[in-house]
Design a protein around this motif. Structure first.
Motif, PDB file in Angstrom:
ATOM      1  N   ASP A  34      50.561  30.171  35.875  1.00  0.00           N
ATOM      2  CA  ASP A  34      49.435  30.413  36.774  1.00  0.00           C
ATOM      3  C   ASP A  34      48.213  30.919  36.015  1.00  0.00           C
ATOM      4  O   ASP A  34      48.233  31.047  34.788  1.00  0.00           O
ATOM      5  CB  ASP A  34      49.841  31.330  37.933  1.00  0.00           C
ATOM      6  CG  ASP A  34      50.086  32.776  37.525  1.00  0.00           C
ATOM      7  OD1 ASP A  34      49.773  33.178  36.392  1.00  0.00           O
ATOM      8  OD2 ASP A  34      50.614  33.521  38.385  1.00  0.00           O
ATOM      9  N   SER A  92      48.301  32.285  46.252  1.00  0.00           N
ATOM     10  CA  SER A  92      49.629  32.716  45.802  1.00  0.00           C
ATOM     11  C   SER A  92      50.781  32.124  46.603  1.00  0.00           C
ATOM     12  O   SER A  92      51.903  32.614  46.517  1.00  0.00           O
ATOM     13  CB  SER A  92      49.744  34.242  45.771  1.00  0.00           C
ATOM     14  OG  SER A  92      48.855  34.755  44.811  1.00  0.00           O
ATOM     15  N   LYS A 107      51.688  26.775  42.191  1.00  0.00           N
ATOM     16  CA  LYS A 107      51.243  27.988  42.869  1.00  0.00           C
ATOM     17  C   LYS A 107      49.743  27.850  43.116  1.00  0.00           C
ATOM     18  O   LYS A 107      48.979  27.626  42.180  1.00  0.00           O
ATOM     19  CB  LYS A 107      51.544  29.211  42.007  1.00  0.00           C
ATOM     20  CG  LYS A 107      51.178  30.518  42.655  1.00  0.00           C
ATOM     21  CD  LYS A 107      51.556  31.659  41.748  1.00  0.00           C
ATOM     22  CE  LYS A 107      50.975  32.947  42.227  1.00  0.00           C
ATOM     23  NZ  LYS A 107      51.116  33.995  41.226  1.00  0.00           N
ATOM     24  N   SER A 139      53.565  34.824  50.147  1.00  0.00           N
ATOM     25  CA  SER A 139      53.882  36.117  49.537  1.00  0.00           C
ATOM     26  C   SER A 139      54.570  37.063  50.512  1.00  0.00           C
ATOM     27  O   SER A 139      55.305  37.944  50.112  1.00  0.00           O
ATOM     28  CB  SER A 139      52.615  36.759  48.970  1.00  0.00           C
ATOM     29  OG  SER A 139      51.651  36.883  49.983  1.00  0.00           O
ATOM     30  N   SER A 163      45.822  29.045  44.844  1.00  0.00           N
ATOM     31  CA  SER A 163      44.946  30.205  44.650  1.00  0.00           C
ATOM     32  C   SER A 163      45.242  31.342  45.619  1.00  0.00           C
ATOM     33  O   SER A 163      44.845  32.483  45.372  1.00  0.00           O
ATOM     34  CB  SER A 163      43.485  29.784  44.779  1.00  0.00           C
ATOM     35  OG  SER A 163      43.252  29.234  46.063  1.00  0.00           O
ATOM     36  N   GLU A 200      53.168  39.720  35.669  1.00  0.00           N
ATOM     37  CA  GLU A 200      51.892  39.536  34.974  1.00  0.00           C
ATOM     38  C   GLU A 200      51.862  40.290  33.663  1.00  0.00           C
ATOM     39  O   GLU A 200      51.299  39.808  32.688  1.00  0.00           O
ATOM     40  CB  GLU A 200      50.733  40.015  35.847  1.00  0.00           C
ATOM     41  CG  GLU A 200      50.290  39.007  36.849  1.00  0.00           C
ATOM     42  CD  GLU A 200      49.067  39.482  37.587  1.00  0.00           C
ATOM     43  OE1 GLU A 200      48.091  39.917  36.943  1.00  0.00           O
ATOM     44  OE2 GLU A 200      49.082  39.413  38.817  1.00  0.00           O
TER      45      GLU A 200
END
Length: 109
Positions: free
Chosen positions: A11, A57, A53, A75, A55, A31
């Motif tokens: 991503d 999420s 994935k 999410s 924008s 991350e």
């Protein structure tokens, strides 16, 4: 190892998402490291063939199994929702706001 990684997505935050066809799972790396890897377990013995994935999420997983299709996880959701069935294995997946693009390699589509 019994892993059979077929699907890979990176991503915009350089987070890796991998699909393991042998275990019917998608692995999502955090991350920043160290961190905890998240695992999505795909239902009904579906094997991930492609991952995307967007924008917002939302995670889209193309899968093979008793039903070939594309499932979406938001999410907030604990499980995925089948978005569409496909006529074959989707080896490439891209999603815009209102359109799914799937490469059906065996069908030359």
């Amino acid at each position: 190892s019994n892993q059979d990684i077929q699907a890979l997505f990176i991503d915009t935050n350089n987070r890796f998402l991998l699909g393991d066809m042998h275990r019917n799972e998608v692995y999502i790396w955090p991350e920043t490291l160290p961190g905890t890897m998240k695992t999505l377990i795909l239902e009904n013995s579906t094997r991930p063939t492609s991952i995307f994935k967007n924008s917002t999420s939302d995670l889209y997983v193309a899968h093979a199994g008793a039903i070939n299709g594309i499932t979406r996880w938001t999410s907030e959701a604990a499980g995925g929702t089948l978005v569409t069935n496909t006529d074959g294995l989707c080896w490439g997946l891209y999603v815009t706001d209102d359109t799914l693009f799937c490469t059906l390699s065996y069908n030359h589509e």
